[in-house]
Design an enzyme around this catalytic site. Structure first.
Site, mmCIF file in Angstrom:
data_model
loop_
_atom_site.group_PDB
_atom_site.id
_atom_site.type_symbol
_atom_site.label_atom_id
_atom_site.label_comp_id
_atom_site.label_asym_id
_atom_site.label_seq_id
_atom_site.Cartn_x
_atom_site.Cartn_y
_atom_site.Cartn_z
ATOM 1 N N HIS A 57 0.858 -1.180 0.000
ATOM 2 C CA HIS A 57 0.000 0.000 0.000
ATOM 3 C C HIS A 57 0.892 1.227 0.000
ATOM 4 C CE1 HIS A 57 -3.148 2.844 1.160
ATOM 5 N NE2 HIS A 57 -3.986 1.942 0.685
ATOM 6 N N ASP A 70 -7.980 -4.943 -0.942
ATOM 7 C CA ASP A 70 -8.475 -5.724 -2.087
ATOM 8 C C ASP A 70 -8.224 -7.219 -1.928
ATOM 9 O OD1 ASP A 70 -9.363 -3.465 -3.420
ATOM 10 O OD2 ASP A 70 -7.382 -3.076 -4.258
HETATM 11 C C1 COA Z 1 0.069 -0.263 -3.839
HETATM 12 C C2 COA Z 1 1.450 -0.111 -4.453
HETATM 13 C C3 COA Z 1 1.323 0.588 -5.797
HETATM 14 C C4 COA Z 1 2.296 0.742 -3.517
HETATM 15 O O1 COA Z 1 3.523 0.934 -4.160
HETATM 16 P P1 COA Z 1 4.773 1.601 -3.449
HETATM 17 O O2 COA Z 1 4.365 2.425 -2.273
HETATM 18 O O3 COA Z 1 5.539 2.302 -4.517
HETATM 19 O O4 COA Z 1 5.570 0.333 -2.928
HETATM 20 P P2 COA Z 1 6.824 0.304 -1.964
HETATM 21 O O5 COA Z 1 7.694 1.525 -2.151
HETATM 22 O O6 COA Z 1 6.353 0.047 -0.593
HETATM 23 O O7 COA Z 1 7.586 -0.981 -2.502
HETATM 24 C C5 COA Z 1 8.667 -1.507 -1.794
HETATM 25 C C6 COA Z 1 9.171 -2.730 -2.514
HETATM 26 O O8 COA Z 1 8.163 -3.742 -2.517
HETATM 27 C C7 COA Z 1 7.830 -4.083 -3.856
HETATM 28 N N1 COA Z 1 6.394 -4.268 -3.912
HETATM 29 C C8 COA Z 1 5.436 -3.450 -3.435
HETATM 30 N N2 COA Z 1 4.242 -3.970 -3.643
HETATM 31 C C9 COA Z 1 4.449 -5.161 -4.255
HETATM 32 C C10 COA Z 1 3.602 -6.164 -4.723
HETATM 33 N N3 COA Z 1 2.286 -6.048 -4.582
HETATM 34 N N4 COA Z 1 4.139 -7.269 -5.288
HETATM 35 C C11 COA Z 1 5.472 -7.407 -5.412
HETATM 36 N N5 COA Z 1 6.338 -6.479 -4.987
HETATM 37 C C12 COA Z 1 5.829 -5.360 -4.428
HETATM 38 C C13 COA Z 1 8.294 -2.911 -4.690
HETATM 39 O O9 COA Z 1 8.537 -3.317 -6.038
HETATM 40 C C14 COA Z 1 9.541 -2.538 -3.963
HETATM 41 O O10 COA Z 1 10.536 -3.507 -4.241
HETATM 42 P P3 COA Z 1 12.090 -3.091 -4.375
HETATM 43 O O11 COA Z 1 12.445 -2.453 -3.051
HETATM 44 O O12 COA Z 1 12.768 -4.378 -4.632
HETATM 45 O O13 COA Z 1 12.123 -2.125 -5.519
HETATM 46 C C15 COA Z 1 2.137 -1.478 -4.611
HETATM 47 O O14 COA Z 1 2.296 -2.074 -3.356
HETATM 48 C C16 COA Z 1 1.374 -2.382 -5.567
HETATM 49 O O15 COA Z 1 1.532 -2.254 -6.789
HETATM 50 N N6 COA Z 1 0.556 -3.312 -5.023
HETATM 51 C C17 COA Z 1 -0.186 -4.236 -5.873
HETATM 52 C C18 COA Z 1 -1.407 -3.576 -6.446
HETATM 53 C C19 COA Z 1 -2.480 -3.414 -5.396
HETATM 54 O O16 COA Z 1 -2.792 -4.314 -4.653
HETATM 55 N N7 COA Z 1 -3.086 -2.213 -5.391
HETATM 56 C C20 COA Z 1 -4.166 -1.897 -4.498
HETATM 57 C C21 COA Z 1 -3.704 -0.986 -3.410
HETATM 58 S S1 COA Z 1 -4.970 -0.701 -2.196
#
Ligand code: COA
Length: 230
Positions: free
Chosen positions: A115, A166
């Site tokens: 998130h 979700d």
């Molecule tokens: C929601 C989201 C966009 C947040 O992104 P974000 O804040 O940029 O994520 P973070 O900075 O916390 O990510 C940290 C690390 O975890 C990874 N990561 C985060 N969410 C991930 C996921 N769902 N699956 C795999 N890896 C994930 C990132 O690629 C990053 O990896 P790295 O350090 O090796 O580059 C992301 O978690 C995501 O795409 N989730 C899946 C989609 C989803 O469920 N969306 C609904 C949200 S309510």
């Protein structure tokens, strides 16, 4: 299309009109809770998009369309059906660890995890997890819940990523009989309440939303005529 039954509340009618069946109280309560949990969530991407459109004094319908357009992306509301597809693809509790190991090795996005704001956990997921568990018990189809719970635990252990709203909403909707193609629509139909409240608030005290960009690229570039560019 089935007409709504005026004797029933919103969640009961929603289920009735969707599935053509009358549902019992636990199912209605599960949907009602999901509707409430999704109804409003501050300045998430879709609400921000809606605010930007409302801020130009465009009409509320156009503002809601902006919200829907941002919501459908797989990083936002589009994650909900992808989360269920993932649970279905895993298929069994025994396959959770090898599936997650492979997905992480391939740097696959795990829908329903992570998130932008809640880095240690999403409080909404706790309620939806409990509802998914109750529905697994009442329907006797425990597999989906068990796969979801085992995957949540293993992803947290491997990647320190918590489940988001979700993740458990997906099996809840699946147990209630929603087709996968309507999962994101469900989120939009709950969030429309919050979106409209945001639009009205924007209109009430409006100022155009206009962020600035800061140029960080190279400066003082020599001008090259179009014909001589690589
Ligand atoms: C929601 C989201 C966009 C947040 O992104 P974000 O804040 O940029 O994520 P973070 O900075 O916390 O990510 C940290 C690390 O975890 C990874 N990561 C985060 N969410 C991930 C996921 N769902 N699956 C795999 N890896 C994930 C990132 O690629 C990053 O990896 P790295 O350090 O090796 O580059 C992301 O978690 C995501 O795409 N989730 C899946 C989609 C989803 O469920 N969306 C609904 C949200 S309510």
């Amino acid at each position: 299309m089935l007409p709504p039954d005026p004797e029933q509340g919103h969640a009961a009618n929603y289920l009735f009109m969707l599935t053509g069946k009358r549902h019992d109280e636990p199912n209605i309560r599960a949907l009602d809770t999901a509707l409430n949990l999704y109804a409003e969530h501050e300045l998430n991407a879709s609400t921000f998009a809606l605010r930007v459109t409302a801020g130009t004094l465009s009409d509320i319908y156009s503002a809601v369309v902006s919200g829907i357009s941002a919501l459908k992306g797989p990083l936002h509301g589009g994650a909900i059906d992808d989360a269920m597809r993932m649970i279905i693809e895993i298929g069994s509790v025994e396959n959770v660890r090898p599936w997650v190991d492979r997905a992480l090795a391939e740097r696959r996005l795990l829908s329903g995890f992570g998130h932008r704001v809640y880095k240690t956990g999403d409080a909404r997921a706790v309620h939806l997890r409990n509802m998914a568990h109750s529905l697994a018990e009442s329907t006797g189809e425990r597999t989906w819940y068990e796969i979801a719970a085992a995957s949540e635990e293993y992803v947290r252990e491997r990647k320190r990523l918590p489940a988001n709203v979700d993740y458990y909403a997906a099996p809840v909707l699946y147990y209630l009989g929603f087709p996968l193609s309507l999962f994101t629509n469900f989120v939009a139909s709950s969030r429309v309440a919050g979106w409209c409240a945001h639009a009205l608030e924007q209109y009430e005290n409006n100022r155009l939303i206009r962020p600035r960009a800061r140029y960080v690229g190279p400066r003082q570039q020599p001008y090259a005529p179009v014909g001589s560019r690589q």
